[in-house]
Design a protein around this motif. Structure first.
Motif: not given
Length: 172
Positions: A17-18, A20-21, A23-24, A26, A30-32, A35
């Motif tokens: 997940d870190s 993926r955060v 990755e532009k 995302t 999904e970023r939230r 996190q």
């Protein structure tokens, strides 16, 4: 921290997940969610375990890249092409501490040689935050390289999410 390279599943998921955060592609939602999962894993297992999850995934993705290229004429040699290609890109991340690059290189070398990256890294003690950040950048660079080689953006993310979904289903 164990001596045998075992990492909590949730810490491995948080490590991804870190990535993926970073990755532009995302989405904001999904970023939230990513996190929140990262923070949940940090709260439950500590930042050290999530860092170990990142080191684990660096080993997994390095292995994928090596296997994915078998039989190709244009394959990257792990020691003379793959590792330098990743390490050379680290300075593009402003917050990547150059002092941490040797340890990140060591983790990549261990992975390329088929070693357990977590057990290898654990021998050097706890992972400091600056080093953990560099491992996250390495993971992102490996994911980007994998997607570039397959010429399908998001391929490795889809594969990783399917893996995490199957792990969750197995526990249910």
């Amino acid at each position: 921290m164990s001596d045998d390279g075992v990492v909590a599943d949730e810490a491995i998921r948080a490590a991804w997940d870190s990535c993926r955060v970073l990755e532009k592609r995302t989405s904001a939602n999904e970023r939230r969610q990513a996190q929140e999962r990262v923070q949940g894993a940090i709260d439950a297992y500590g930042p050290e375990e999530v860092s170990r999850g990142t080191v684990f995934l660096v080993g997994v993705l390095t292995g994928y890249l090596i296997v994915e290229q078998e039989g190709r004429n244009d394959r990257l040699d792990p020691l003379s092409d793959l590792i330098p290609a990743v390490i050379r890109k680290l300075p593009t991340f402003e917050t990547a501490d150059p002092v941490q690059v040797p340890m990140a290189t060591g983790v990549l070398m261990a992975a390329a040689m088929g070693m357990d990256t977590v057990a290898w890294r654990d021998r050097f003690g706890p992972i400091p935050p600056n080093e953990a950040l560099v491992h996250s950048f390495v993971l992102w660079l490996l994911a980007d390289l994998f997607d570039s080689m397959t010429e399908r953006p998001g391929t490795i993310d889809q594969l990783m999410r399917q893996t995490f979904d199957s792990m969750t289903a197995e526990r249910s």
